[in-house]
Design an enzyme around this catalytic site. Sequence first.
Site, PDB file in Angstrom:
ATOM      1  N   VAL A  51      32.292  28.515  19.870  1.00 40.84           N
ATOM      2  CA  VAL A  51      30.917  27.735  20.336  1.00 40.84           C
ATOM      3  C   VAL A  51      29.768  29.157  20.355  1.00 40.84           C
ATOM      4  CG1 VAL A  51      29.153  26.600  22.191  1.00 40.84           C
ATOM      5  CG2 VAL A  51      31.202  25.660  22.041  1.00 40.84           C
ATOM      6  N   CYS A  52      30.992  29.699  20.430  1.00 37.58           N
ATOM      7  CA  CYS A  52      29.834  31.656  21.133  1.00 37.58           C
ATOM      8  C   CYS A  52      28.807  31.478  19.745  1.00 37.58           C
ATOM      9  CB  CYS A  52      30.446  32.625  21.373  1.00 37.58           C
ATOM     10  SG  CYS A  52      30.819  31.982  23.418  1.00 37.58           S
ATOM     11  N   PRO A  53      30.165  31.252  18.653  1.00 36.37           N
ATOM     12  CA  PRO A  53      29.579  32.156  16.968  1.00 36.37           C
ATOM     13  C   PRO A  53      28.501  31.497  16.193  1.00 36.37           C
ATOM     14  CG  PRO A  53      31.725  31.733  16.735  1.00 36.37           C
ATOM     15  CD  PRO A  53      30.917  30.938  18.186  1.00 36.37           C
ATOM     16  N   ILE A  56      24.948  32.658  19.139  1.00 44.68           N
ATOM     17  CA  ILE A  56      24.639  33.642  18.172  1.00 44.68           C
ATOM     18  C   ILE A  56      24.252  33.758  16.969  1.00 44.68           C
ATOM     19  CG2 ILE A  56      25.455  36.303  18.237  1.00 44.68           C
ATOM     20  CD1 ILE A  56      28.078  35.506  19.894  1.00 44.68           C
TER      21      ILE A  56
END
Length: 180
Positions: A51-53, A56
């Site tokens: 999920v993070c990328p 970001i």
Amino acid sequence: MAERMVGKQAPRFEMEAVLANKEFGKVSLEENMKNDKWTVLFFYPMDFTFVCPTEITALSDRYDEFEDLDAEVIGVSTDTIHTHLAWIKTDRKDNGLGDLKYPIAADTNHIVSREYGVLIEEEGVALRGLFIINPEGELQYQVVNHNNIGRDVDETLRVLQALQTGGLCPANWKPGQTTL
């Protein structure tokens, strides 16, 4: 019991970071305040996750809009600057970040994550916390959510613009609309 943070001075920080030019440096709230900038500080759990990328890179793709609003964006996790750099050097098609327009900071000692109330102590990682701090260092907005759910860049920009009006913004207020 948790202590209220909104409306109070935000915890000051200085962290090692990978800057937009892919060099190691430092980021600090004091520097943003000195430059009369708003700070959009967001925490995410770990590098090389799923999920993070998405969030970001979504923030980076819209960075010019934050810049137009005199805001600096800073991403933070408890990973090291070396792990951050490796992830940045990984192409987006390979679940990497590629080029970013803002710094990613390393809270390896967990101090900043703890001070902002997002540290999952037993795991040593941060929840998805987003904080908007005005140029005077006052925390104006915070939202913390489960790590399975990414954030909405449109909403972050909307809230930043609402805060910058200095007025009372009703429900569903959008930039360009009148305040109360």
